[in-house]
Motif scaffolding. Structure first.
Motif, PDB file in Angstrom:
ATOM      1  N   VAL A  91       0.841  -1.198   0.000  1.00 59.49           N
ATOM      2  CA  VAL A  91       0.000   0.000   0.000  1.00 59.49           C
ATOM      3  C   VAL A  91       0.877   1.250   0.000  1.00 59.49           C
ATOM      4  O   VAL A  91       0.636   2.198  -0.769  1.00 59.49           O
ATOM      5  N   ARG A  92       1.878   1.268   0.835  1.00 63.18           N
ATOM      6  CA  ARG A  92       2.769   2.434   0.890  1.00 63.18           C
ATOM      7  C   ARG A  92       3.477   2.633  -0.445  1.00 63.18           C
ATOM      8  O   ARG A  92       3.666   3.769  -0.898  1.00 63.18           O
ATOM      9  N   GLU A  93       3.848   1.536  -1.081  1.00 67.02           N
ATOM     10  CA  GLU A  93       4.516   1.610  -2.386  1.00 67.02           C
ATOM     11  C   GLU A  93       3.586   2.180  -3.446  1.00 67.02           C
ATOM     12  O   GLU A  93       3.971   3.066  -4.227  1.00 67.02           O
ATOM     13  N   LEU A  94       2.346   1.692  -3.488  1.00 61.63           N
ATOM     14  CA  LEU A  94       1.398   2.148  -4.503  1.00 61.63           C
ATOM     15  C   LEU A  94       1.026   3.615  -4.331  1.00 61.63           C
ATOM     16  O   LEU A  94       0.673   4.287  -5.304  1.00 61.63           O
ATOM     17  N   LEU A  95       1.070   4.107  -3.099  1.00 59.96           N
ATOM     18  CA  LEU A  95       0.647   5.487  -2.844  1.00 59.96           C
ATOM     19  C   LEU A  95       1.794   6.492  -2.886  1.00 59.96           C
ATOM     20  O   LEU A  95       1.566   7.689  -2.702  1.00 59.96           O
ATOM     21  N   ARG A  96       3.015   6.042  -3.118  1.00 59.14           N
ATOM     22  CA  ARG A  96       4.117   6.993  -3.241  1.00 59.14           C
ATOM     23  C   ARG A  96       3.852   7.979  -4.373  1.00 59.14           C
ATOM     24  O   ARG A  96       3.260   7.603  -5.378  1.00 59.14           O
ATOM     25  N   GLU A 143      -8.685   9.437  -5.860  1.00 58.27           N
ATOM     26  CA  GLU A 143      -7.407   9.163  -6.507  1.00 58.27           C
ATOM     27  C   GLU A 143      -6.642   8.073  -5.772  1.00 58.27           C
ATOM     28  O   GLU A 143      -5.993   7.222  -6.401  1.00 58.27           O
ATOM     29  N   LEU A 144      -6.699   8.057  -4.443  1.00 58.75           N
ATOM     30  CA  LEU A 144      -6.043   6.970  -3.719  1.00 58.75           C
ATOM     31  C   LEU A 144      -6.667   5.629  -4.096  1.00 58.75           C
ATOM     32  O   LEU A 144      -5.966   4.623  -4.248  1.00 58.75           O
ATOM     33  N   GLY A 145      -7.986   5.602  -4.246  1.00 55.24           N
ATOM     34  CA  GLY A 145      -8.636   4.383  -4.685  1.00 55.24           C
ATOM     35  C   GLY A 145      -8.135   3.923  -6.041  1.00 55.24           C
ATOM     36  O   GLY A 145      -7.891   2.734  -6.264  1.00 55.24           O
ATOM     37  N   ARG A 146      -7.925   4.856  -6.948  1.00 59.40           N
ATOM     38  CA  ARG A 146      -7.407   4.521  -8.274  1.00 59.40           C
ATOM     39  C   ARG A 146      -6.011   3.922  -8.172  1.00 59.40           C
ATOM     40  O   ARG A 146      -5.682   2.958  -8.878  1.00 59.40           O
ATOM     41  N   ARG A 147      -5.192   4.475  -7.310  1.00 63.13           N
ATOM     42  CA  ARG A 147      -3.818   3.983  -7.175  1.00 63.13           C
ATOM     43  C   ARG A 147      -3.762   2.629  -6.476  1.00 63.13           C
ATOM     44  O   ARG A 147      -2.811   1.858  -6.667  1.00 63.13           O
ATOM     45  N   LEU A 148      -4.785   2.324  -5.699  1.00 63.01           N
ATOM     46  CA  LEU A 148      -4.848   1.030  -5.014  1.00 63.01           C
ATOM     47  C   LEU A 148      -5.549  -0.038  -5.860  1.00 63.01           C
ATOM     48  O   LEU A 148      -5.582  -1.211  -5.465  1.00 63.01           O
ATOM     49  N   ARG A 149      -6.064   0.350  -6.991  1.00 63.12           N
ATOM     50  CA  ARG A 149      -6.825  -0.567  -7.845  1.00 63.12           C
ATOM     51  C   ARG A 149      -6.027  -1.819  -8.188  1.00 63.12           C
ATOM     52  O   ARG A 149      -6.587  -2.922  -8.306  1.00 63.12           O
ATOM     53  N   ALA A 150      -4.721  -1.676  -8.343  1.00 62.36           N
ATOM     54  CA  ALA A 150      -3.877  -2.817  -8.720  1.00 62.36           C
ATOM     55  C   ALA A 150      -3.977  -3.969  -7.732  1.00 62.36           C
ATOM     56  O   ALA A 150      -3.752  -5.131  -8.094  1.00 62.36           O
ATOM     57  N   LEU A 151      -4.332  -3.680  -6.494  1.00 66.88           N
ATOM     58  CA  LEU A 151      -4.427  -4.739  -5.492  1.00 66.88           C
ATOM     59  C   LEU A 151      -5.504  -5.755  -5.842  1.00 66.88           C
ATOM     60  O   LEU A 151      -5.423  -6.919  -5.423  1.00 66.88           O
ATOM     61  N   ARG A 152      -6.498  -5.347  -6.586  1.00 63.07           N
ATOM     62  CA  ARG A 152      -7.571  -6.268  -6.961  1.00 63.07           C
ATOM     63  C   ARG A 152      -7.058  -7.404  -7.834  1.00 63.07           C
ATOM     64  O   ARG A 152      -7.655  -8.478  -7.864  1.00 63.07           O
ATOM     65  N   ASP A 153      -5.954  -7.164  -8.548  1.00 63.92           N
ATOM     66  CA  ASP A 153      -5.338  -8.208  -9.367  1.00 63.92           C
ATOM     67  C   ASP A 153      -4.271  -8.965  -8.587  1.00 63.92           C
ATOM     68  O   ASP A 153      -3.545  -9.782  -9.173  1.00 63.92           O
ATOM     69  N   GLU A 154      -4.179  -8.683  -7.299  1.00 67.38           N
ATOM     70  CA  GLU A 154      -3.197  -9.351  -6.428  1.00 67.38           C
ATOM     71  C   GLU A 154      -3.906 -10.098  -5.292  1.00 67.38           C
ATOM     72  O   GLU A 154      -3.356 -10.270  -4.215  1.00 67.38           O
ATOM     73  N   ASP A 155      -5.128 -10.515  -5.547  1.00 66.89           N
ATOM     74  CA  ASP A 155      -5.927 -11.301  -4.592  1.00 66.89           C
ATOM     75  C   ASP A 155      -6.242 -10.546  -3.306  1.00 66.89           C
ATOM     76  O   ASP A 155      -6.396 -11.153  -2.241  1.00 66.89           O
ATOM     77  N   LEU A 230     -15.103   3.493  -5.459  1.00 62.50           N
ATOM     78  CA  LEU A 230     -15.338   3.999  -6.811  1.00 62.50           C
ATOM     79  C   LEU A 230     -14.026   4.147  -7.568  1.00 62.50           C
ATOM     80  O   LEU A 230     -13.924   3.776  -8.744  1.00 62.50           O
ATOM     81  N   GLY A 231     -13.019   4.688  -6.902  1.00 64.28           N
ATOM     82  CA  GLY A 231     -11.722   4.847  -7.550  1.00 64.28           C
ATOM     83  C   GLY A 231     -11.097   3.520  -7.936  1.00 64.28           C
ATOM     84  O   GLY A 231     -10.401   3.416  -8.957  1.00 64.28           O
ATOM     85  N   ALA A 232     -11.335   2.493  -7.136  1.00 65.28           N
ATOM     86  CA  ALA A 232     -10.750   1.176  -7.397  1.00 65.28           C
ATOM     87  C   ALA A 232     -11.530   0.386  -8.441  1.00 65.28           C
ATOM     88  O   ALA A 232     -11.078  -0.677  -8.881  1.00 65.28           O
ATOM     89  N   SER A 233     -12.694   0.882  -8.848  1.00 62.43           N
ATOM     90  CA  SER A 233     -13.466   0.196  -9.883  1.00 62.43           C
ATOM     91  C   SER A 233     -12.911   0.548 -11.261  1.00 62.43           C
ATOM     92  O   SER A 233     -12.167   1.511 -11.427  1.00 62.43           O
ATOM     93  N   HIS A 234     -13.280  -0.253 -12.242  1.00 62.11           N
ATOM     94  CA  HIS A 234     -12.845  -0.035 -13.618  1.00 62.11           C
ATOM     95  C   HIS A 234     -13.989   0.539 -14.435  1.00 62.11           C
ATOM     96  O   HIS A 234     -15.160   0.248 -14.173  1.00 62.11           O
ATOM     97  N   GLU A 235     -13.640   1.335 -15.437  1.00 63.27           N
ATOM     98  CA  GLU A 235     -14.652   1.959 -16.280  1.00 63.27           C
ATOM     99  C   GLU A 235     -15.530   0.893 -16.930  1.00 63.27           C
ATOM    100  O   GLU A 235     -15.021  -0.089 -17.492  1.00 63.27           O
ATOM    101  N   GLY A 236     -16.827   1.063 -16.823  1.00 63.30           N
ATOM    102  CA  GLY A 236     -17.754   0.126 -17.427  1.00 63.30           C
ATOM    103  C   GLY A 236     -17.989  -1.134 -16.621  1.00 63.30           C
ATOM    104  O   GLY A 236     -18.768  -2.005 -17.044  1.00 63.30           O
ATOM    105  N   GLU A 237     -17.354  -1.246 -15.466  1.00 61.61           N
ATOM    106  CA  GLU A 237     -17.520  -2.445 -14.645  1.00 61.61           C
ATOM    107  C   GLU A 237     -18.929  -2.462 -14.044  1.00 61.61           C
ATOM    108  O   GLU A 237     -19.408  -1.451 -13.548  1.00 61.61           O
TER     109      GLU A 237
END
Length: 259
Positions: A91-96, A143-155, A230-237
Motif C-alpha cells: 500500500v505504501r509503495e502504490l501510494l508513493r 485518486e487513492l482508490g485509483r492507485r490502489l486498484r492494482a491490489l484487486r489483481d493481487e488477490d 469507486l476509484g478502485a473500480s474499472h470503467e464500465g464495470e
C-alpha cells in the motif's frame, strides 16, 4: 492468472450489527460464502478519520471498541484476524510519493470488524486498515482508490465501510422501526443511479447535489469510503447492490459491489 477480486462498499450502520442476526448481517455472510476467497482484505473505515494517511503495520491488530453506551456484550467481541505486513508495505509503495505512516497502534475499528465478523467469521483472512485523511478533499480519496486498484489483481479484497446516508441527529434510537425520511430515500436512490451510470464526478462533488445530500452527509467521514471503492473500480464495470435498506430512518445500509 488469478481472477480479479471485486471491490465493495459496505453500509455498516449500528455497531450492534456485529451481534445481530438480521437481513443485513445475513447478506454480509452470504457475500463471504460466494466471493472469491482473498489472500487479504484492505479496509477503509469511516472510523479511522484523522489528519494524514496511515496504514496498519502490525502482525496482530487489536480489536478496537470505538463507541460508548452499548451493551457489555459488544465490548467483549474480539476479531483476531492477523495483519499483513507485506500488504501494508505494498500500500505504501502504490501510494508513493504520498507519505503513508506505518501505524503500530490502531488496529481494526468497528467499521471493519462489525462487518467482517459476518463475512469471514473465523477471522482467518488477514486484514489491513487504511486511514482517511480528514484534511483532504473528495478527489484526493478517489485518486487513492485509483492507485490502489492494482491490489484487486493481487488477490486483495478492497473494501470501504461507511454509510451513503448517515445522519445520527435524525436517527430513531431504540428497537422500534422508523419510516425512512424522504430525503434519505431520494439521496440513496440518486447515489445508486450515479453509480450505475458511472458518474463518479457527481459522486465526488456530492456537495453540489442539493439539500438531500446536505442532510444525508452532514459530515463526510461515512461517505468518503465509497470514493475509495469507486476509484478502485474499472470503467464500465458492472455494479450490483447485494444489501439494501434503511436503519432508524436516516442510516443507509446499502452495499455496492463492483466486479
Amino acid at each position: 492468472m488469478n481472477a480479479r477480486m471485486p471491490t465493495i462498499f459496505f453500509g455498516h450502520g449500528n455497531p450492534m450489527n456485529a451481534l445481530y442476526d438480521n437481513d443485513w448481517t445475513r447478506g454480509w455472510a452470504a457475500l463471504g460464502q460466494h466471493l472469491p476467497r482473498p489472500r487479504a482484505v484492505l479496509a477503509v473505515s469511516a472510523h479511522w478519520y484523522l489528519p494524514g494517511t496511515a496504514v496498519t503495520a502490525m502482525a496482530a491488530p487489536r480489536t478496537i471498541h470505538d463507541f460508548g453506551g452499548f451493551p457489555r456484550e459488544l465490548f467483549e467481541v474480539q476479531y483476531p484476524a492477523p495483519g499483513d505486513l507485506g500488504l501494508a508495505g505494498r500500500v505504501r509503495e502504490l501510494l508513493r510519493p504520498l507519505e503513508v505512516r506505518a501505524d503500530l497502534s490502531w488496529g481494526l475499528d468497528h467499521g471493519t470488524w462489525s462487518v467482517l465478523r459476518h463475512v469471514y467469521p473465523d477471522a482467518d483472512v488477514p486484514v489491513v486498515q487504511l486511514s482517511i485523511d480528514e484534511s483532504q478533499p473528495p478527489a484526493f480519496h478517489y485518486e487513492l482508490g485509483r492507485r490502489l486498484r492494482a491490489l484487486r489483481d493481487e488477490d486483495v479484497l478492497l473494501i470501504g465501510s461507511g454509510d451513503v446516508v448517515h445522519n445520527l441527529h435524525a436517527y430513531a434510537w431504540g428497537r422500534h422501526p422508523a419510516e425512512p425520511f424522504d430525503w434519505a430515500l431520494r439521496f440513496e436512490r440518486l447515489a445508486r443511479e450515479l453509480m450505475v451510470q458511472g458518474d463518479h464526478p457527481s459522486l465526488m462533488n456530492y456537495e453540489r447535489l442539493g439539500r438531500d445530500a446536505e442532510l444525508s452527509i452532514p459530515t463526510p467521514d461515512h461517505y468518503l469510503p465509497l470514493l475509495y471503492v469507486l476509484g478502485a473500480s474499472h470503467e464500465g464495470e458492472p455494479v450490483t447492490f447485494p444489501i439494501e435498506g434503511m436503519d432508524g430512518g436516516s442510516i443507509s445500509m446499502l452495499s455496492a459491489q463492483f466486479g
